[in-house]
Design a protein around this motif. Structure first.
Motif, PDB file in Angstrom:
ATOM      1  N   THR A 255       0.851  -1.205   0.000  1.00 52.91           N
ATOM      2  CA  THR A 255       0.000   0.000   0.000  1.00 52.91           C
ATOM      3  C   THR A 255       0.880   1.247   0.000  1.00 52.91           C
ATOM      4  N   ILE A 256       1.872   1.229   0.892  1.00 54.18           N
ATOM      5  CA  ILE A 256       2.763   2.387   1.033  1.00 54.18           C
ATOM      6  C   ILE A 256       3.606   2.562  -0.242  1.00 54.18           C
ATOM      7  N   ALA A 257       4.154   1.453  -0.729  1.00 47.94           N
ATOM      8  CA  ALA A 257       5.048   1.518  -1.896  1.00 47.94           C
ATOM      9  C   ALA A 257       4.306   2.050  -3.122  1.00 47.94           C
ATOM     10  N   LYS A 258       3.055   1.595  -3.300  1.00 48.85           N
ATOM     11  CA  LYS A 258       2.269   2.055  -4.458  1.00 48.85           C
ATOM     12  C   LYS A 258       2.046   3.567  -4.396  1.00 48.85           C
ATOM     13  N   LEU A 259       1.687   4.067  -3.194  1.00 49.09           N
ATOM     14  CA  LEU A 259       1.410   5.498  -3.063  1.00 49.09           C
ATOM     15  C   LEU A 259       2.675   6.330  -3.285  1.00 49.09           C
ATOM     16  N   ILE A 260       3.783   5.833  -2.761  1.00 47.64           N
ATOM     17  CA  ILE A 260       5.044   6.577  -2.927  1.00 47.64           C
ATOM     18  C   ILE A 260       5.418   6.612  -4.412  1.00 47.64           C
ATOM     19  N   ALA A 261       5.274   5.458  -5.078  1.00 44.18           N
ATOM     20  CA  ALA A 261       5.619   5.389  -6.504  1.00 44.18           C
ATOM     21  C   ALA A 261       4.759   6.380  -7.291  1.00 44.18           C
ATOM     22  N   LYS A 262       3.491   6.435  -6.956  1.00 47.34           N
ATOM     23  CA  LYS A 262       2.583   7.328  -7.677  1.00 47.34           C
ATOM     24  C   LYS A 262       3.003   8.786  -7.466  1.00 47.34           C
ATOM     25  N   LYS A 263       3.276   9.134  -6.203  1.00 49.10           N
ATOM     26  CA  LYS A 263       3.648  10.529  -5.911  1.00 49.10           C
ATOM     27  C   LYS A 263       4.952  10.927  -6.584  1.00 49.10           C
TER      28      LYS A 263
END
Ligand code: DC
Length: 223
Positions: A18-26
């Protein structure tokens, strides 16, 4: 353009994906879920009735298996010998098979090589168990994300209930503790915090707090 990488390791259910996906998106990076590759490998072994004890068959399987990653609407798809198996790798059985096959050296060598090739092409946020220690030893930022087993079990329980699945919280926590033990005590690349990784315990943090903290650390590291 220079490629950057963020490595996120930690036990099952800590919130890595969850965290990795959001960071990648940002950050505009590609998110790579390496657990999905071990899950696809485990699926292949089970479909072909190959025992993890059978060294010759495992070596043969490593030659025959082609695992690749594609993205559809920014969602990672796992392709096993030409078939999209993304929908087949999340069951409790698949989790167990992935954990068992991820202990095997030839399988780890094959998948680590694939992961390193992916990271060489583009900026990535990669999550797994050995990303900071083995796959991306020179990552710009390494995070070891954890949470108590009770908190991790409750998160998984809530996800399953929301998905309409029947489940038992005590059983889920027992399976998580069992999987942690196997991942942390195997001979090949056991789950350990890299010396230069930052420890984040998300038990009492919400998702946005973790994401903001990781992005700040990454920006400070590359400044
Ligand atoms: O992250 P996950 O739960 O989808 O991972 C499935 C299994 O694969 C897990 O038991 C540990 C293993 N794994 C690993 O050994 N190394 C990785 N880089 C990623 C996952």
């Amino acid at each position: 353009m220079k490629n950057y990488s963020i490595a996120i390791d930690g036990p099952a259910g800590a919130g890595k994906s969850t965290i990795a996906k959001l960071i990648a998106k940002k950050l505009g990076f590609i998110y790579i879920d390496t657990g999905a590759m071990y899950r696809a490998m485990g699926l292949y072994l089970s479909q072909n009735q190959i025992s993890v004890e059978d060294e010759a068959q495992i070596l043969d399987a490593c030659k025959k298996v082609d695992i690749s990653i594609t993205f559809e609407n920014e969602v990672q798809q796992v392709i096993l010998n030409g078939e999209n198996v993304t929908g087949m790798i999340r069951s409790p059985e698949a989790s167990l098979m992935a954990s068992n096959c991820s202990a095997l050296k030839p399988i780890r060598e094959k998948l680590v090589e694939l992961q390193q090739k992916l990271a060489a092409k583009t900026s990535v946020v990669m999550d797994g168990r050995d990303i900071g220690t083995k796959v991306l030893p020179n990552a710009n930022l390494k995070i070891y994300l954890t949470a108590s087993s009770a908190v991790r079990a409750k998160r998984r329980y809530d996800e399953m209930v929301a998905g309409g699945q029947e489940c038992d919280l005590v059983e889920i926590e027992a399976a998580i503790i069992d999987r942690d033990y196997r991942d942390m005590h195997r001979e090949n690349s056991p789950l350990v915090q890299a010396e230069d990784a930052v420890l984040l315990d998300s038990s009492d943090m919400n998702i946005d707090e973790v994401v903001d903290q990781v992005i700040k650390m990454f920006q400070a590291n590359i400044a």
